[in-house]
Design a protein around this motif. Structure first.
Motif, PDB file in Angstrom:
ATOM      1  N   GLU A  79       0.675  -1.044  -0.208  1.00  0.00           N
ATOM      2  CA  GLU A  79       0.074   0.216   0.135  1.00  0.00           C
ATOM      3  C   GLU A  79       1.364   1.589  -0.230  1.00  0.00           C
ATOM      4  O   GLU A  79       0.477   2.519  -0.947  1.00  0.00           O
ATOM      5  N   HIS A  80       2.264   1.572   0.586  1.00  0.00           N
ATOM      6  CA  HIS A  80       2.702   2.268   1.026  1.00  0.00           C
ATOM      7  C   HIS A  80       3.597   2.921  -0.935  1.00  0.00           C
ATOM      8  O   HIS A  80       3.875   4.478  -0.926  1.00  0.00           O
ATOM      9  N   THR A 191       3.145   4.765   9.414  1.00  0.00           N
ATOM     10  CA  THR A 191       1.682   3.800  10.731  1.00  0.00           C
ATOM     11  C   THR A 191       2.446   3.818  11.816  1.00  0.00           C
ATOM     12  O   THR A 191       3.052   4.120  12.387  1.00  0.00           O
ATOM     13  N   HIS A 238      -1.677   9.113   7.725  1.00  0.00           N
ATOM     14  CA  HIS A 238      -1.379   8.382   7.417  1.00  0.00           C
ATOM     15  C   HIS A 238      -2.352   7.369   7.181  1.00  0.00           C
ATOM     16  O   HIS A 238      -2.381   6.250   6.127  1.00  0.00           O
ATOM     17  N   ASP A 242      -2.429   5.351   3.250  1.00  0.00           N
ATOM     18  CA  ASP A 242      -2.734   4.147   2.703  1.00  0.00           C
ATOM     19  C   ASP A 242      -4.494   4.116   1.718  1.00  0.00           C
ATOM     20  O   ASP A 242      -4.123   3.329   0.773  1.00  0.00           O
TER      21      ASP A 242
HETATM   22 ZN   LIG Z   1       0.195   2.332   6.068  1.00  0.00          ZN
END
Ligand SMILES: [Zn+2]
Length: 308
Positions: A79-80, A191, A238, A242
């Motif tokens: 996801e990042h 995160t 964050h 995501d």
């Molecule tokens: Zn994340």
């Protein structure tokens, strides 16, 4: 026009869940390739090592997004890097990884963003496709929801709720403007996790590589890390990071207004399936196509509700 990276670049680091060292190399790709991962550690024919970044390939969403191809070969915690590609407008790239998981780096997408900036962005001579939401959708999962309505922009109105003094209820409305703004507002948001949950997650075989170098750790009173928060609302930002990464599994940028309450990888994944299951929910248009204007201004149907 569609973009790719101007040159290849590489990054290395520990993986969040496996605790292994992962080496990732990002290479330029031709128009309409999309984002494709390739596991270089597997001794299998070329085809079997490729995992397309598509919502259809999502096999798990527990604390990260994990993709798997039809041969059962998988890649986790995508996801990042996907957020960095989306935020920086990279439509096409081959991502080679010598491990089953991407490195967590500092827990945000900033290192990918800086690498993309360093090698540069190359414009390809083919128009970008944009998925445009034309019908409101509400997707519920317990007390969480995502409500999508048509818009000429990509807007994320995100609220998180945690029983912790540093978070409580945190909300941020992000309207995507350009790469610089994504870098400044979103890309360096890390995160986060809670100290009382660490042992339980480790027992489940998760977060073996988690440390204060790659996540914000919260105890009962505050932050355990020496580094302070990078933004006062870093937590909700964050979650937006995501979401920008996960929604890019649609295979293209999207226009719509997303109101998200207590979201997560699973909710986003279910929303994408729900959205794509009915062709009257969206249109795929080419960038600067006048249809974008038409759909968002003249279409005001009743929302459909989907509940689980
Ligand atoms: Zn994340």
């Amino acid at each position: 026009m569609q973009n790719t990276v101007n040159k290849s670049f590489s990054l290395s680091g520990v993986t969040l869940h496996g605790g292994l060292i992962s080496n990732v190399s990002v290479h330029p790709a031709t128009a309409n390739t999309g984002i494709v991962f390739r596991r270089t550690d597997l001794k299998v024919p070329h085809e079997e090592a490729l995992v397309e970044a598509s919502y259809d390939n999502v096999m798990s969403t527990e604390l990260c997004t994990k993709l798997s191809n039809s041969f059962g070969n998988s890649i986790s915690t995508i996801e990042h890097i996907m957020s960095a590609f989306h935020g920086m407008g990279i439509d096409n790239a081959i991502v080679e990884v010598d491990c089953n998981e991407l490195p967590i780096l500092d827990g945000s997408s900033i290192e990918y963003v800086l690498s993309i900036e360093k090698v540069g962005i190359k414009s390809l001579n083919i128009k970008k496709n944009i998925l445009t939401v034309v019908r409101p959708i509400i997707f519920n999962l317990g007390d969480s929801y995502i409500k999508v309505t048509p818009s000429n922009n990509f807007i994320i109105d995100y609220t998180i709720v945690y029983d912790h003094d540093l978070i409580n209820k945190q909300k941020f409305i992000y309207q995507f403007k350009d790469q610089k703004q994504y870098k400044r507002l979103i890309s360096n948001c890390r995160t986060f996790g809670f100290k009382h949950e660490v042992e339980n997650l480790r027992d489940k075989g998760l977060i073996a590589g988690g440390s204060l170098d790659n996540a914000i750790l919260l105890d009962k009173t505050g932050i355990v890390n020496n580094e302070k928060l990078r933004h006062k609302d870093e937590f909700v930002k964050h979650k937006i990071l995501d979401f920008i990464g996960d929604i890019y599994l649609l295979g293209m940028s999207i226009k719509g207004n997303f109101e998200i309450y207590k979201g997560g990888h699973n909710l986003t994944q279910q929303l994408m399936h729900s959205l794509m299951s009915d062709k009257s929910n969206y249109k795929i248009v080419q960038h600067q196509d006048s249809n974008v204007q038409k759909y968002s201004n003249n279409f005001h149907p009743k929302p459909i509700a989907v509940s689980l």
